[in-house]
Design a protein around this motif. Structure first.
Motif, PDB file in Angstrom:
ATOM      1  N   VAL A  93      23.917   1.092 -23.540  1.00 31.07           N
ATOM      2  CA  VAL A  93      23.678  -0.332 -23.752  1.00 31.07           C
ATOM      3  C   VAL A  93      24.788  -1.120 -23.073  1.00 31.07           C
ATOM      4  CG1 VAL A  93      23.570  -2.174 -25.481  1.00 31.07           C
ATOM      5  CG2 VAL A  93      22.494   0.044 -25.952  1.00 31.07           C
ATOM      6  N   TRP A  94      24.404  -2.160 -22.353  1.00 29.87           N
ATOM      7  CA  TRP A  94      25.376  -3.033 -21.701  1.00 29.87           C
ATOM      8  C   TRP A  94      25.365  -4.389 -22.390  1.00 29.87           C
ATOM      9  CZ3 TRP A  94      22.601   0.701 -19.366  1.00 29.87           C
ATOM     10  CH2 TRP A  94      23.287   1.608 -18.546  1.00 29.87           C
ATOM     11  N   ALA A  95      26.551  -4.853 -22.797  1.00 32.16           N
ATOM     12  CA  ALA A  95      26.665  -6.128 -23.502  1.00 32.16           C
ATOM     13  C   ALA A  95      27.977  -6.802 -23.125  1.00 32.16           C
ATOM     14  CB  ALA A  95      26.596  -5.903 -25.012  1.00 32.16           C
ATOM     15  N   ASP A  96      27.872  -8.017 -22.641  1.00 32.37           N
ATOM     16  CA  ASP A  96      29.049  -8.815 -22.266  1.00 32.37           C
ATOM     17  C   ASP A  96      30.012  -8.038 -21.355  1.00 32.37           C
ATOM     18  OD1 ASP A  96      27.941 -10.761 -23.804  1.00 32.37           O
ATOM     19  OD2 ASP A  96      29.461 -10.736 -25.377  1.00 32.37           O
ATOM     20  N   GLY A  97      29.452  -7.322 -20.396  1.00 29.87           N
ATOM     21  CA  GLY A  97      30.266  -6.610 -19.414  1.00 29.87           C
ATOM     22  C   GLY A  97      30.782  -5.267 -19.873  1.00 29.87           C
ATOM     23  N   ASN A  98      30.524  -4.890 -21.101  1.00 26.16           N
ATOM     24  CA  ASN A  98      30.966  -3.594 -21.619  1.00 26.16           C
ATOM     25  C   ASN A  98      29.791  -2.632 -21.720  1.00 26.16           C
ATOM     26  OD1 ASN A  98      33.707  -4.402 -22.095  1.00 26.16           O
ATOM     27  ND2 ASN A  98      33.009  -5.505 -23.918  1.00 26.16           N
ATOM     28  N   GLU A  99      30.069  -1.352 -21.535  1.00 26.39           N
ATOM     29  CA  GLU A  99      29.042  -0.322 -21.653  1.00 26.39           C
ATOM     30  C   GLU A  99      29.292   0.498 -22.908  1.00 26.39           C
ATOM     31  OE1 GLU A  99      27.411   3.695 -19.337  1.00 26.39           O
ATOM     32  OE2 GLU A  99      28.569   2.185 -18.226  1.00 26.39           O
ATOM     33  N   TYR A 100      28.228   0.680 -23.680  1.00 23.27           N
ATOM     34  CA  TYR A 100      28.303   1.473 -24.905  1.00 23.27           C
ATOM     35  C   TYR A 100      27.378   2.671 -24.768  1.00 23.27           C
ATOM     36  CZ  TYR A 100      30.313  -2.825 -26.837  1.00 23.27           C
ATOM     37  OH  TYR A 100      31.093  -3.939 -27.078  1.00 23.27           O
TER      38      TYR A 100
END
Length: 307
Positions: A93-100
């Motif tokens: 998952v990508w959110a606000d430039g971060n990858e989880y």
């Protein structure tokens, strides 16, 4: 960031899922784009949640949910999901430039208010057009406001608005309310509330703020304009699933289709709360969904390890 369980959404369903996941020993991260609690957190008074016989402020209840989830180790982050990749055992998952990355994901992104889609609505949003009375009621102290809708949310918000507005007019396209009987009785008995039955809003008028509404009588077809200082719209919800188009199986309304264990069409991905296709959407049902989804995800992850 890697974790065992990634929860998308921090409303009652997401926070409960995070609580159950963390308490079950899973490294759990909850991503919420706004203030934890979802729409429940913006509700003035919740009277039908077990354990609070006198009712409880929605924001207070949401804060308790978040506190309990974090006490068990769930990590709560503010982030808006942009895209996902659910292929393979590791979900990304990508959110606000971060990858989880996580072994299992619970989608609990909820739903957003459905707009009227009439002229003037978008242009005057935030300038007299609102979808949240508890957020904006104080701006209409001593004013005349309209509430569009006939369900529980519309009537609850109309009742709340009477604390601030000089008068509240409920505009409903049908000739009777759909809200619970106790709410109907309170509204019908409130001297500040009037009703425009069998009426629709055709346009919202005003240059820099809401000044009037163009109304149509659905029975006679007559159209008239009437002055209002604000309009609050509660005509249903739209699920927050745009980022899941073509990824998960959705119903005609865009809600996520789930099995009995709240699993979706993709293994390791679950859905809970208002975002999934179901008959009832209440705080209590969302909490139940969150617990069930987290326990199912925990079992899924344990089965993966045992293979």
């Amino acid at each position: 960031m890697d974790c065992d369980l990634l929860v998308l959404g921090g409303g009652p369903a997401g926070l409960t899922a995070g609580l159950y996941g963390a308490r079950g020993g899973l490294r759990t991260v909850i991503l919420e784009r706004g203030v934890p609690g979802g729409w429940a957190g913006q509700t003035d008074r919740i009277e039908n949640y077990p354990g609070f016989p006198e009712g409880i402020d929605g924001m207070d209840l949401a804060a308790k949910f978040a506190e309990q989830a974090q006490r068990f180790g769930a990590q709560l982050e503010t982030a808006t999901v942009a895209r996902v990749d659910f292929n393979g055992t590791q979900k990304r998952v990508w959110a606000d430039g971060n990858e989880y990355a996580a072994g299992a994901v619970i989608v609990a992104t909820g739903a957003s208010p459905r707009p009227l889609e009439v002229p003037g609505e978008e242009a005057l949003r935030g300038r007299g057009v609102s979808y949240c009375a508890t957020c904006d009621a104080a701006f209409f102290r001593g004013k005349r406001v309209a509430v569009v809708g006939g369900g529980d949310s519309a009537v609850e918000e109309a009742l709340f608005l009477t604390r601030f507005a000089a008068s509240v007019t409920i505009i409903h396209r049908r000739d009777r309310l759909r809200a619970a009987q106790i709410l109907q009785r309170r509204a019908l008995e409130n001297p500040k509330i009037t009703f425009y039955w069998s009426t629709t809003v055709e346009a919202i008028l005003g240059e820099t703020k809401v000044e009037a509404l163009r109304l149509r009588d659905v029975q006679s077809g007559m159209v008239r304009e009437e002055e209002f200082d604000g309009i609050f719209i509660f005509i249903g919800q739209k699920p927050n699933t745009d980022f899941l188009q073509g990824i998960l199986e959705l119903d005609e309304g865009g809600y996520i289709i789930t099995r009995e264990d709240l699993s979706t069409s993709v293994a390791g991905v679950y859905a809970a709360g208002d975002v999934r296709s179901k008959a009832f959407r209440q705080v209590a049902t969302a909490v139940g969904d969150g617990a069930a989804a987290a326990m199912a995800a925990e079992k899924y992850l344990a089965d993966l390890v045992g293979r």
